[in-house]
Design a protein around this motif. Structure first.
Motif, mmCIF file in Angstrom:
data_model
loop_
_atom_site.group_PDB
_atom_site.id
_atom_site.type_symbol
_atom_site.label_atom_id
_atom_site.label_comp_id
_atom_site.label_asym_id
_atom_site.label_seq_id
_atom_site.Cartn_x
_atom_site.Cartn_y
_atom_site.Cartn_z
ATOM 1 N N GLY A 92 2.933 6.393 0.397
ATOM 2 C CA GLY A 92 4.267 6.049 0.856
ATOM 3 C C GLY A 92 4.477 6.285 2.338
ATOM 4 O O GLY A 92 3.543 6.516 3.092
ATOM 5 N N GLY A 93 5.719 6.235 2.714
ATOM 6 C CA GLY A 93 6.062 6.388 4.120
ATOM 7 C C GLY A 93 7.091 5.343 4.487
ATOM 8 O O GLY A 93 7.322 4.396 3.737
ATOM 9 N N PRO A 94 7.714 5.519 5.632
ATOM 10 C CA PRO A 94 8.716 4.552 6.063
ATOM 11 C C PRO A 94 8.117 3.165 6.284
ATOM 12 O O PRO A 94 6.951 3.054 6.674
ATOM 13 N N ALA A 95 8.911 2.168 6.026
ATOM 14 C CA ALA A 95 8.403 0.794 6.050
ATOM 15 C C ALA A 95 7.745 0.437 7.378
ATOM 16 O O ALA A 95 6.701 -0.218 7.401
ATOM 17 N N ASP A 96 8.319 0.902 8.464
ATOM 18 C CA ASP A 96 7.755 0.562 9.789
ATOM 19 C C ASP A 96 6.346 1.126 9.930
ATOM 20 O O ASP A 96 5.442 0.467 10.441
ATOM 21 N N TYR A 97 6.211 2.342 9.492
ATOM 22 C CA TYR A 97 4.912 3.002 9.617
ATOM 23 C C TYR A 97 3.888 2.352 8.686
ATOM 24 O O TYR A 97 2.757 2.089 9.078
ATOM 25 N N VAL A 98 4.315 2.092 7.479
ATOM 26 C CA VAL A 98 3.414 1.450 6.515
ATOM 27 C C VAL A 98 2.968 0.090 7.045
ATOM 28 O O VAL A 98 1.782 -0.246 7.008
ATOM 29 N N ALA A 99 3.916 -0.667 7.568
ATOM 30 C CA ALA A 99 3.571 -1.993 8.078
ATOM 31 C C ALA A 99 2.592 -1.909 9.237
ATOM 32 O O ALA A 99 1.670 -2.711 9.358
ATOM 33 N N ALA A 100 2.773 -0.911 10.078
ATOM 34 C CA ALA A 100 1.932 -0.817 11.272
ATOM 35 C C ALA A 100 0.587 -0.172 10.994
ATOM 36 O O ALA A 100 -0.414 -0.515 11.617
ATOM 37 N N LYS A 101 0.534 0.750 10.048
ATOM 38 C CA LYS A 101 -0.658 1.596 9.924
ATOM 39 C C LYS A 101 -1.386 1.537 8.589
ATOM 40 O O LYS A 101 -2.523 1.995 8.484
ATOM 41 N N GLN A 102 -0.718 1.047 7.554
ATOM 42 C CA GLN A 102 -1.303 1.242 6.229
ATOM 43 C C GLN A 102 -2.669 0.567 6.052
ATOM 44 O O GLN A 102 -3.562 1.123 5.423
ATOM 45 N N ASP A 103 -2.849 -0.601 6.643
ATOM 46 C CA ASP A 103 -4.148 -1.272 6.507
ATOM 47 C C ASP A 103 -5.257 -0.419 7.105
ATOM 48 O O ASP A 103 -6.338 -0.272 6.524
ATOM 49 N N GLN A 104 -4.961 0.135 8.258
ATOM 50 C CA GLN A 104 -5.951 0.983 8.929
ATOM 51 C C GLN A 104 -6.227 2.253 8.115
ATOM 52 O O GLN A 104 -7.376 2.674 7.941
#
Ligand code: SF4
Ligand code: SF4
Length: 127
Positions: A92-104
């Motif tokens: 989980g995590g805030p949407a902005d962070y997930v969008a920016a970092k989750q793939d990495q």
């Protein structure tokens, strides 16, 4: 043999730390105790929906579990490397962070998990 040859390490800890972002208050207790400084604060500037929280550079985590023991909010879980990709994908995590970092983050966790599974297949269980 050289210790840090390349990005993939040769020996994995028994468990790696994963932060459940929903439980994390950003108190930084884990940052203070981590012996390898692999926990980083995600600043609120880019995350208007959240006060702050932390995440972990799994490639550097040595699995000492100090952060898990010190976290006052039970936000850190120690996860076996063979299961780390699922845990990271669900943390989980805030949407902005997930969008920016989750793939990495997912890619890093998957690389560790693949390595752990390969190692487990190559070597019989030992104490
Ligand atoms: S398990 Fe140890 S090395 Fe890994 S993030 Fe926690 S304190 Fe740092
Ligand atoms: S100690 Fe727990 S609540 Fe505090 S920043 Fe670390 S993970 Fe978040």
């Amino acid at each position: 043999m050289a210790k840090g040859a390349g990005k993939v390490r040769k020996k994995l800890p028994k468990a790696l730390a994963v932060v459940n972002a929903d439980n994390c208050t950003g108190c930084e207790a884990c940052i203070e105790v981590c012996p390898v400084d692999c926990i980083y604060k995600v600043q609120g500037a880019d995350l208007p929906t959240l006060q702050s929280f932390v995440d972990i550079d799994l490639d550097r985590c040595i699995g000492c579990d100090l952060c898990e023991r010190w976290c006052p909010w039970d936000a850190i879980e120690m996860v076996k490397p063979t299961m780390i990709a699922d845990a990271v994908a669900c943390k989980g995590g805030p949407a902005d962070y997930v969008a920016a970092k989750q793939d990495q983050l997912n890619a890093a966790a998957r690389a560790i998990q693949d390595l752990a599974i390969e190692a487990a297949a190559a070597a019989p269980a030992k104490k």
